[in-house]
Design a protein around this motif. Structure first.
Motif, PDB file in Angstrom:
ATOM      1  N   ASN A 135      -2.992  -3.951   5.606  1.00 59.03           N
ATOM      2  CA  ASN A 135      -2.608  -2.965   4.589  1.00 59.03           C
ATOM      3  C   ASN A 135      -3.231  -1.595   4.834  1.00 59.03           C
ATOM      4  O   ASN A 135      -3.606  -0.885   3.879  1.00 59.03           O
ATOM      5  CB  ASN A 135      -2.964  -3.438   3.175  1.00 59.03           C
ATOM      6  CG  ASN A 135      -2.045  -4.543   2.692  1.00 59.03           C
ATOM      7  OD1 ASN A 135      -0.866  -4.589   3.049  1.00 59.03           O
ATOM      8  ND2 ASN A 135      -2.578  -5.459   1.896  1.00 59.03           N
ATOM      9  N   ASN A 184      -9.066   1.444  -0.086  1.00 60.59           N
ATOM     10  CA  ASN A 184      -8.074   1.465   0.976  1.00 60.59           C
ATOM     11  C   ASN A 184      -8.750   1.290   2.333  1.00 60.59           C
ATOM     12  O   ASN A 184      -9.932   1.595   2.503  1.00 60.59           O
ATOM     13  CB  ASN A 184      -7.292   2.781   0.969  1.00 60.59           C
ATOM     14  CG  ASN A 184      -6.365   2.893  -0.221  1.00 60.59           C
ATOM     15  OD1 ASN A 184      -5.702   1.917  -0.593  1.00 60.59           O
ATOM     16  ND2 ASN A 184      -6.297   4.067  -0.833  1.00 60.59           N
ATOM     17  N   GLN A 228       0.812  -1.206   0.000  1.00 63.98           N
ATOM     18  CA  GLN A 228       0.000   0.000   0.000  1.00 63.98           C
ATOM     19  C   GLN A 228       0.856   1.272   0.000  1.00 63.98           C
ATOM     20  O   GLN A 228       1.998   1.274   0.457  1.00 63.98           O
ATOM     21  CB  GLN A 228      -0.957   0.016   1.190  1.00 63.98           C
ATOM     22  CG  GLN A 228      -0.310   0.288   2.550  1.00 63.98           C
ATOM     23  CD  GLN A 228       0.112  -0.963   3.266  1.00 63.98           C
ATOM     24  OE1 GLN A 228       0.537  -1.924   2.649  1.00 63.98           O
ATOM     25  NE2 GLN A 228      -0.002  -0.956   4.597  1.00 63.98           N
ATOM     26  N   THR A 229       0.261   2.346  -0.495  1.00 66.56           N
ATOM     27  CA  THR A 229       0.861   3.676  -0.395  1.00 66.56           C
ATOM     28  C   THR A 229       0.330   4.338   0.866  1.00 66.56           C
ATOM     29  O   THR A 229      -0.882   4.479   1.044  1.00 66.56           O
ATOM     30  CB  THR A 229       0.516   4.538  -1.617  1.00 66.56           C
ATOM     31  OG1 THR A 229       1.025   3.897  -2.791  1.00 66.56           O
ATOM     32  CG2 THR A 229       1.121   5.931  -1.490  1.00 66.56           C
ATOM     33  N   LYS A 251       5.693   4.045   0.090  1.00 61.32           N
ATOM     34  CA  LYS A 251       5.133   2.724  -0.157  1.00 61.32           C
ATOM     35  C   LYS A 251       5.729   1.718   0.821  1.00 61.32           C
ATOM     36  O   LYS A 251       6.935   1.733   1.078  1.00 61.32           O
ATOM     37  CB  LYS A 251       5.420   2.275  -1.594  1.00 61.32           C
ATOM     38  CG  LYS A 251       4.651   3.053  -2.651  1.00 61.32           C
ATOM     39  CD  LYS A 251       4.920   2.497  -4.032  1.00 61.32           C
ATOM     40  CE  LYS A 251       4.130   3.237  -5.090  1.00 61.32           C
ATOM     41  NZ  LYS A 251       2.674   3.019  -4.949  1.00 61.32           N
ATOM     42  N   THR A 266      -3.615   2.195   5.185  1.00 63.44           N
ATOM     43  CA  THR A 266      -2.874   3.325   4.626  1.00 63.44           C
ATOM     44  C   THR A 266      -2.888   4.528   5.555  1.00 63.44           C
ATOM     45  O   THR A 266      -2.097   5.459   5.383  1.00 63.44           O
ATOM     46  CB  THR A 266      -3.441   3.738   3.253  1.00 63.44           C
ATOM     47  OG1 THR A 266      -4.807   4.113   3.394  1.00 63.44           O
ATOM     48  CG2 THR A 266      -3.339   2.585   2.255  1.00 63.44           C
ATOM     49  N   GLN A 318      -9.058  -5.144  -0.535  1.00 62.44           N
ATOM     50  CA  GLN A 318      -8.370  -5.290  -1.819  1.00 62.44           C
ATOM     51  C   GLN A 318      -9.339  -5.760  -2.898  1.00 62.44           C
ATOM     52  O   GLN A 318      -9.300  -5.258  -4.035  1.00 62.44           O
ATOM     53  CB  GLN A 318      -7.211  -6.271  -1.688  1.00 62.44           C
ATOM     54  CG  GLN A 318      -6.364  -6.409  -2.941  1.00 62.44           C
ATOM     55  CD  GLN A 318      -5.199  -7.370  -2.748  1.00 62.44           C
ATOM     56  OE1 GLN A 318      -5.332  -8.386  -2.066  1.00 62.44           O
ATOM     57  NE2 GLN A 318      -4.060  -7.049  -3.329  1.00 62.44           N
TER      58      GLN A 318
END
Length: 504
Positions: free
Chosen positions: A360, A317, A30-31, A421, A362, A312
Motif C-alpha cells: 500500500n 502511510n 490508499q490515496t 485512490k 502511497t 496500517q
C-alpha cells in the motif's frame, strides 16, 4: 454484454480471450501521493557543465506532462523531486576521504555564512522541476555538514550504529536544516538516509560517498529537536523519517541491526519511548528502501504485506523512497551492467506493482535520475561512446540515453496522479499484473505483462487511451474506440478513460 448506467461506482467484469478482469471502484485502498527520483550524484556535474540543450532534454524526460503531435508523452511527469543537501565533502577534496569526485557534495554553509550559489548544478534541475509543475520537492541529507560531525568528515566512523555527529552542535544543525528548507521551500525534509548502513572507510581508509549510520534513540532525539525548530521558525516543510536501508528494518524486531530496526513501532507506536507520532511537523509516513528484498517473488510479496499491515496498524502511510537494481536478486537479475531494455524495465515495474499493491505504498521513488555508471541504477544514462563511469570523460559533456526503465516508471508516474485512490482489480491472465486507480474523473489501469500477447475486449464504445512501453515503444499513444485493446508481450501498458464515459 449488459449496458450499465454510470452511477459513479462500478463493479465490473471484463473478458479477454476467456480470461476475466474484475474491478470494483467501491473498494478503495490508499490515496496515491507521488512518484519521484533523486538528483544524486550526477546532477551536480551535469547541471553545472553540460550544454543547455542536453539539460533541457533531461528535464523534459523527467518532468514534462506535455505530449507530442501524436499524443505520446514527451516525459514521465514525476510528481516528487528529491534534492541531496550536501555536507561539504566537495570543498574538502581528497581530504574528504571520498575517492570519487562525483560523489562529493558541496555545502551551502561555510562557517556561519550561507552561499546560495553552491550546488548550482542541482539547483538547475530543482528549478526545472518547479517550472514543469512538479508538486512536491524533498530535501535529504546523507550526512550533517562536516563542521558539525565528530570526525570533521562526511563519512561515518565505520562502527555499527555510531552517528557521526557532535551533539553539542544540535542547535546549529536544526538552524541549518530549517534555513535550507525555507530557502528552497521544500515540501518535505528527510534528515537521515539509510541509517542502518555504516558508511565508513574501508580497508583503504577511504569511502565511496557521504553518509552516516544512526540508531533509533539518537534519530528520535534529533527529530524532536528538528521538529521543535520547524515549529519555532514557522517552517512549513514536513519531516519524513527514517529512509530505512531495507524494508525488513521497518518491521523486524530481531535483525542484524538490533538498535536500528522495528522502526514502525519505534517511531509510531504510542507506547515507544522513541514515539514521534505526536510531533506536528513530522509527516505520518514511514519511508524505506526496497533494496535487497525484491527476489524471489514470495519474499517480495510477504515482506511488503507485513510492511503494509504494520503501517496500517500504526495509522501511517508507507513511502518507498529509493530503489534501483542492486545485488544478484536470487539470480533473477544483477545490478552490474547497464541495461536500457525491457528486462530491467519489467523487473522494476513488478517491484513498483508490489510496493503499491502489497504494501500500500502511497509514494514510490527511484534512486539516480541520471547515471554515468555501467550499472542498473539510472533512468537516464550519460556516456561518451563506450566510455562509462563517473569519470572525466563524462564530466563536461556526453551523449544521453533514455532507458526503458524510465518509460516503465512513466507508465505509473505520468498517469497515476497525486490524490488518486487505488481500487480493487484483478486479472486472470498468466504472467500479467494489474493495478487500478481512480479520482472519479478518470480511471487508470497499469498492466505489467511479462507473458504472451493477448487481447482485451472492453465493454465501451467510448475512447480509451492506451500508452504502451515495449522494446520499440515509449509510452506510445493509441486511441481505442472499438473496445479491442492489444496487450503486447513483454510490455507495460496504461489504460486511461473518463469515468463518466465508461459505458454506453
Amino acid at each position: 454484454m449488459k449496458k450499465y448506467a454510470w452511477i459513479g461506482l462500478i463493479l465490473m467484469c471484463l473478458y479477454a480471450q476467456g480470461q476475466q478482469i474484475t474491478f470494483d471502484t467501491r473498494k478503495t485502498f490508499q490515496t496515491m501521493h507521488s512518484f519521484g527520483a533523486s538528483d544524486c550524484w550526477s546532477m551536480a556535474i551535469i547541471g553545472k557543465n553540460y550544454p543547455e540543450s542536453k539539460k533541457k532534454q533531461i528535464a523534459e524526460w523527467l518532468f514534462s506532462l506535455e505530449t507530442d503531435a501524436s499524443g505520446t508523452p514527451k516525459g514521465i511527469g514525476l510528481s516528487l523531486w528529491r534534492f541531496n543537501i550536501g555536507a561539504g565533502s566537495f570543498e574538502q577534496g581528497q581530504t574528504s576521504k571520498i575517492t570519487n569526485e562525483w560523489r562529493r557534495a558541496e555545502s551551502f554553509l561555510t562557517g556561519t555564512t550561507y552561499d546560495w550559489e553552491k550546488q548550482k548544478g542541482q539547483q538547475y534541475f530543482l528549478d526545472a522541476a518547479k517550472k514543469n509543475g512538479v508538486p512536491y520537492t524533498l530535501g535529504f541529507l546523507n550526512s550533517s555538514p562536516v563542521q558539525m560531525t565528530q570526525n570533521g568528515l562526511a563519512i561515518g566512523s565505520g562502527k555499527l550504529a555510531e552517528w557521526n555527529f557532535n551533539k553539542d552542535k544540535i542547535d546549529a544543525w536544526t538552524d541549518f536544516i530549517a534555513t535550507v528548507s525555507n530557502h528552497f521551500q521544500f515540501t518535505f525534509l528527510s534528515p537521515f538516509n539509510e541509517p542502518q548502513w555504516d558508511w565508513g572507510p574501508g580497508k583503504s581508509g577511504e569511502a565511496s560517498q557521504e553518509g552516516t549510520p544512526i540508531n533509533n534513540v539518537d534519530l528520535a532525539w534529533a527529530t524532536r529537536k528538528l521538529a521543535t525548530k520547524f515549529q519555532e521558525t514557522h517552517t512549513k516543510t514536513r519531516i519524513v523519517i527514517p529512509e530505512a536501508g531495507q524494508l525488513n528494518y521497518l518491521v523486524d524486531l530481531k535483525s542484524n541491526r538490533p538498535c536500528q530496526d522495528g522502526q514502525i513501532d519505534e517511531f509510531f507506536n504510542v507506547n515507544s519511548p522513541n514515539y514521534l507520532g505526536n510531533e506536528p511537523t513530522v509527516e505520518k509516513v514511514i519511508a524505506g528502501h526496497s533494496y535487497f528484498t525484491t527476489s524471489p517473488t514470495s519474499r517480495r510479496v510477504a515482506l511488503r504485506q507485513a510492511v503494509g499491515k504494520k503501517a496500517q496498524e500504526a495509522q501511517i502511510n508507507y513511502w518507498q523512497s529509493e530503489f534501483c537494481i542492486l545485488g544478484d536478486n536470487a539470480g533473477e537479475i544483477k545490478g552490474n551492467g547497464v541495461d536500457l531494455g525491457m528486462k530491467t524495465a519489467l523487473y522494476v515495474a513488478k517491484v513498483i506493482h508490489s510496493d503499491i499493491h502489497d504494501a500500500n505504498a502511497t509514494s514510490w521513488s527511484w534512486w539516480l535520475a541520471v547515471s554515468a555508471n555501467d550499472f542498473k541504477d539510472g533512468l537516464i544514462y550519460t556516456f561518451n561512446g563506450q566510455t562509462k563511469g563517473e569519470n572525466d570523460a563524462n564530466k563536461l559533456d556526453a551523449e544521453l540515453y533514455d532507458s526503458k526503465t524510465l518509460w516503465a516508471l512513466g507508465n505509473y508516474a505520468r498517469f497515476v496522479r497525486p490524490g488518486m485512490k487505488r481500487i480493487e482489480v484483478s486479472i486472470q491472465q498468466p504472467d500479467c499484473l494489474i493495478t487500478g486507480f481512480t479520482d472519479q474523473k478518470s480511471n487508470v489501469f497499469v498492466l505489467v505483462n511479462s507473458g504472451n500477447a493477448f487481447e482485451m475486449n472492453w465493454p465501451s464504445q467510448h475512447e480509451i487511451k492506451t500508452y504502451t512501453t515495449t522494446e520499440h515503444q515509449n509510452l506510445a499513444f493509441q486511441s481505442v474506440r472499438d473496445g479491442k485493446i492489444q496487450v503486447p508481450s513483454a510490455s507495460i501498458i496504461t489504460l486511461v478513460y473518463s469515468s463518466n464515459k465508461l459505458f454506453n
